[in-house]
Design a protein around this motif. Structure first.
Motif, PDB file in Angstrom:
ATOM      1  N   HIS A  50       7.887 -22.282 -13.799  1.00 19.80           N
ATOM      2  CA  HIS A  50       7.032 -21.223 -13.255  1.00 19.80           C
ATOM      3  C   HIS A  50       6.658 -20.218 -14.343  1.00 19.80           C
ATOM      4  O   HIS A  50       7.277 -20.146 -15.409  1.00 19.80           O
ATOM      5  N   SER A  51       5.643 -19.426 -14.023  1.00 22.67           N
ATOM      6  CA  SER A  51       5.201 -18.372 -14.948  1.00 22.67           C
ATOM      7  C   SER A  51       6.245 -17.257 -14.988  1.00 22.67           C
ATOM      8  O   SER A  51       6.953 -17.017 -14.002  1.00 22.67           O
ATOM      9  N   ILE A  52       6.308 -16.583 -16.131  1.00 22.60           N
ATOM     10  CA  ILE A  52       7.299 -15.512 -16.297  1.00 22.60           C
ATOM     11  C   ILE A  52       6.571 -14.204 -16.574  1.00 22.60           C
ATOM     12  O   ILE A  52       6.299 -13.857 -17.723  1.00 22.60           O
TER      13      ILE A  52
ATOM     14  N   GLU B 171       3.008 -21.261   2.482  1.00 21.96           N
ATOM     15  CA  GLU B 171       2.898 -19.807   2.331  1.00 21.96           C
ATOM     16  C   GLU B 171       3.256 -19.371   0.903  1.00 21.96           C
ATOM     17  O   GLU B 171       2.605 -18.499   0.320  1.00 21.96           O
ATOM     18  N   ILE B 172       4.293 -19.981   0.358  1.00 17.11           N
ATOM     19  CA  ILE B 172       4.676 -19.677  -1.022  1.00 17.11           C
ATOM     20  C   ILE B 172       3.586 -20.133  -1.973  1.00 17.11           C
ATOM     21  O   ILE B 172       3.219 -19.410  -2.929  1.00 17.11           O
ATOM     22  N   LYS B 173       3.038 -21.304  -1.732  1.00  8.10           N
ATOM     23  CA  LYS B 173       1.975 -21.823  -2.593  1.00  8.10           C
ATOM     24  C   LYS B 173       0.764 -20.898  -2.577  1.00  8.10           C
ATOM     25  O   LYS B 173       0.133 -20.651  -3.612  1.00  8.10           O
ATOM     26  N   ASN B 174       0.421 -20.397  -1.383  1.00  5.98           N
ATOM     27  CA  ASN B 174      -0.717 -19.485  -1.264  1.00  5.98           C
ATOM     28  C   ASN B 174      -0.463 -18.180  -2.016  1.00  5.98           C
ATOM     29  O   ASN B 174      -1.358 -17.661  -2.696  1.00  5.98           O
ATOM     30  N   ALA B 175       0.745 -17.634  -1.876  1.00  7.99           N
ATOM     31  CA  ALA B 175       1.068 -16.389  -2.586  1.00  7.99           C
ATOM     32  C   ALA B 175       0.996 -16.584  -4.096  1.00  7.99           C
ATOM     33  O   ALA B 175       0.460 -15.724  -4.823  1.00  7.99           O
ATOM     34  N   CYS B 176       1.505 -17.704  -4.569  1.00  4.14           N
ATOM     35  CA  CYS B 176       1.442 -17.985  -6.006  1.00  4.14           C
ATOM     36  C   CYS B 176      -0.006 -18.149  -6.462  1.00  4.14           C
ATOM     37  O   CYS B 176      -0.381 -17.705  -7.561  1.00  4.14           O
TER      38      CYS B 176
ATOM     39  N   ILE C 152       9.835 -12.863  -5.377  1.00  7.64           N
ATOM     40  CA  ILE C 152       9.246 -13.910  -4.529  1.00  7.64           C
ATOM     41  C   ILE C 152       9.696 -15.263  -5.058  1.00  7.64           C
ATOM     42  O   ILE C 152       9.489 -15.574  -6.238  1.00  7.64           O
ATOM     43  N   THR C 153      10.323 -16.032  -4.220  1.00  5.16           N
ATOM     44  CA  THR C 153      10.835 -17.327  -4.670  1.00  5.16           C
ATOM     45  C   THR C 153       9.715 -18.349  -4.843  1.00  5.16           C
ATOM     46  O   THR C 153       8.700 -18.332  -4.132  1.00  5.16           O
ATOM     47  N   CYS C 154       9.903 -19.214  -5.808  1.00  5.14           N
ATOM     48  CA  CYS C 154       9.013 -20.358  -6.008  1.00  5.14           C
ATOM     49  C   CYS C 154       9.693 -21.652  -5.520  1.00  5.14           C
ATOM     50  O   CYS C 154       9.194 -22.757  -5.762  1.00  5.14           O
ATOM     51  N   ASP C 155      10.833 -21.493  -4.868  1.00  2.00           N
ATOM     52  CA  ASP C 155      11.623 -22.640  -4.405  1.00  2.00           C
ATOM     53  C   ASP C 155      12.019 -22.425  -2.944  1.00  2.00           C
ATOM     54  O   ASP C 155      13.188 -22.201  -2.623  1.00  2.00           O
ATOM     55  N   PRO C 156      11.023 -22.474  -2.022  1.00  3.47           N
ATOM     56  CA  PRO C 156      11.322 -22.185  -0.612  1.00  3.47           C
ATOM     57  C   PRO C 156      12.264 -23.188   0.041  1.00  3.47           C
ATOM     58  O   PRO C 156      12.942 -22.856   1.016  1.00  3.47           O
ATOM     59  N   ALA C 157      12.359 -24.395  -0.507  1.00  6.03           N
ATOM     60  CA  ALA C 157      13.219 -25.406   0.109  1.00  6.03           C
ATOM     61  C   ALA C 157      14.685 -24.977   0.062  1.00  6.03           C
ATOM     62  O   ALA C 157      15.453 -25.261   0.991  1.00  6.03           O
TER      63      ALA C 157
ATOM     64  N   LEU D  81       0.826  -1.205   0.000  1.00  3.67           N
ATOM     65  CA  LEU D  81       0.000   0.000   0.000  1.00  3.67           C
ATOM     66  C   LEU D  81       0.866   1.262   0.000  1.00  3.67           C
ATOM     67  O   LEU D  81       1.919   1.305   0.625  1.00  3.67           O
ATOM     68  N   GLY D  82       0.379   2.279  -0.680  1.00  6.95           N
ATOM     69  CA  GLY D  82       1.043   3.580  -0.674  1.00  6.95           C
ATOM     70  C   GLY D  82       2.043   3.814  -1.781  1.00  6.95           C
ATOM     71  O   GLY D  82       2.556   4.931  -1.910  1.00  6.95           O
ATOM     72  N   LYS D  83       2.340   2.806  -2.574  1.00  8.19           N
ATOM     73  CA  LYS D  83       3.295   2.978  -3.675  1.00  8.19           C
ATOM     74  C   LYS D  83       3.053   1.920  -4.744  1.00  8.19           C
ATOM     75  O   LYS D  83       2.434   0.881  -4.484  1.00  8.19           O
ATOM     76  N   PHE D  84       3.517   2.179  -5.922  1.00  7.25           N
ATOM     77  CA  PHE D  84       3.442   1.182  -6.981  1.00  7.25           C
ATOM     78  C   PHE D  84       4.458   0.081  -6.709  1.00  7.25           C
ATOM     79  O   PHE D  84       5.564   0.346  -6.225  1.00  7.25           O
ATOM     80  N   SER D  85       4.087  -1.138  -7.041  1.00  6.27           N
ATOM     81  CA  SER D  85       4.962  -2.282  -6.794  1.00  6.27           C
ATOM     82  C   SER D  85       5.053  -3.156  -8.038  1.00  6.27           C
ATOM     83  O   SER D  85       4.087  -3.276  -8.802  1.00  6.27           O
ATOM     84  N   ILE D  86       6.230  -3.765  -8.219  1.00  3.81           N
ATOM     85  CA  ILE D  86       6.457  -4.718  -9.308  1.00  3.81           C
ATOM     86  C   ILE D  86       6.881  -6.038  -8.677  1.00  3.81           C
ATOM     87  O   ILE D  86       7.917  -6.109  -8.003  1.00  3.81           O
ATOM     88  N   LEU D  87       6.084  -7.079  -8.896  1.00  4.19           N
ATOM     89  CA  LEU D  87       6.361  -8.398  -8.311  1.00  4.19           C
ATOM     90  C   LEU D  87       6.831  -9.356  -9.387  1.00  4.19           C
ATOM     91  O   LEU D  87       6.276  -9.380 -10.498  1.00  4.19           O
ATOM     92  N   TYR D  88       7.854 -10.141  -9.033  1.00  5.00           N
ATOM     93  CA  TYR D  88       8.344 -11.166  -9.952  1.00  5.00           C
ATOM     94  C   TYR D  88       8.547 -12.463  -9.170  1.00  5.00           C
ATOM     95  O   TYR D  88       9.141 -12.468  -8.090  1.00  5.00           O
ATOM     96  N   PHE D  89       8.066 -13.573  -9.727  1.00  8.95           N
ATOM     97  CA  PHE D  89       8.205 -14.887  -9.104  1.00  8.95           C
ATOM     98  C   PHE D  89       9.278 -15.678  -9.846  1.00  8.95           C
ATOM     99  O   PHE D  89       9.209 -15.848 -11.072  1.00  8.95           O
TER     100      PHE D  89
END
Length: 301
Positions: A245-247, A217-222, A185-190, A142-150
């Motif tokens: 994973h998606s790009i 938690e990672i699965k839920n975020a994805c 955000i990692t898709c490989d928490p292990a 919140l409060g700023k623009f964000s760019i997320l990459y998995f």
């Protein structure tokens, strides 16, 4: 004798008539000459008076001459070419403004369609930790623009290339006065623990924030961001593997709502331009709602 006297008298009379006629003729001639001279002098005087008069303008009332004239104030009146140049300048400015505004409205409509109605199609609550071990949730968006990459730190080529491109975007945007927060955000928490992510991201842009967590938690975020990822079904301890994973780069507005997904079709220039367009076209939700009540609301649908 008589006859000679008569003849002489007659001769005198005959001689006298022509003399009187000649006198009158001369008198008339002198008089005509004086009259002619007086008429000439009168005409010359009239010509002199006429020449001293200011010539009347042949321009109709309300008309204008073809050449530039100075008015009593000293300013130069517009000529035809100046009026044409002014028309071109004003017309070009209006075209640029309306074309720019049309593009802005198009981007705004695109963002509104991506947000969806009711529950967002992309994005939602999550709870992870950053590379320094601090909690990070959807409220941090919140409060700023964000760019997320998995992605994941052991990615051999795609992730490094995409993160390099993201770094270029961030540098370009910063020069334009736009500073979104960028999140990996990692898709490989292990394998991607906070320290591993911190060391990995140090090779890219310094503003990058790395997030990880346990598998659920990672699965839920994805799931919230509609990101596909998978690991091999059977893994041995210490075995090396790749994560599918998606790009996409997910652009979020300051209210934490999804705006757009930027895929690999965006290069180092077009990606930054697209983000800038969304930032400039952004309108907060409260203003969008008030605008719906206006008579011109059809322009934004």
């Amino acid at each position: 004798m008589l006859s000679s006297i008569r003849t002489a008298g007659a001769r005198r009379v005959c001689v006298g008539v022509p003399r009187v006629s000649s006198v009158f003729s001369r008198a008339f001639t002198i008089n005509d000459r004086l009259l002619n001279e007086k008429e000439v002098e009168t005409n010359e005087a009239k010509s002199e008076v006429v020449s001293k008069r200011k010539p009347l303008s042949r321009i109709a009332i309300g008309g204008s001459s073809g050449s530039s004239q100075r008015n009593p104030g000293g300013s130069i009146e517009f000529t035809t070419w100046k009026a044409a140049a002014l028309l071109v300048l004003v017309g070009g400015s209006l075209f640029y403004f309306f074309d720019k505004e049309k593009r802005r409205l198009q981007i705004e409509k695109e963002a509104e369609a991506n947000r969806g109605y009711g529950k967002p199609l992309v994005g939602g609550p999550f709870k992870l930790i950053d590379q320094d071990g601090n909690e990070f949730t959807e409220k941090n968006l919140l409060g700023k623009f964000s760019i997320l990459y998995f992605g994941f730190t052991h990615c051999p080529d795609i992730c490094p290339d995409e993160l390099d491109k993201l770094g270029v975007w961030l540098d370009k945007l910063e020069k334009r006065g736009i500073r979104p927060q960028s999140i990996f955000i990692t898709c490989d928490p292990a394998r991607d623990q906070p320290q591993v992510i911190k060391e990995y991201l140090s090779e890219f842009h310094p503003s990058l924030i790395g997030l990880t967590g346990d598998y659920d938690e990672i699965k839920n975020a994805c799931k919230q961001y509609r990101v596909y990822f998978s690991t091999p079904p059977t893994l041995q301890p210490g075995q090396d593997y790749l994560v599918d994973h998606s790009i996409f780069f997910y652009l979020m507005d300051p209210e934490g709502k999804f705006i757009d997904a930027l895929g690999r079709q965006y290069d180092e220039n077009t990606g930054a331009d697209k983000i800038e367009e969304h930032v400039k076209a952004y309108v907060p939700s409260d203003k969008r709602e008030k605008r719906e009540e206006k008579w011109y609301s059809f322009l934004f649908k």
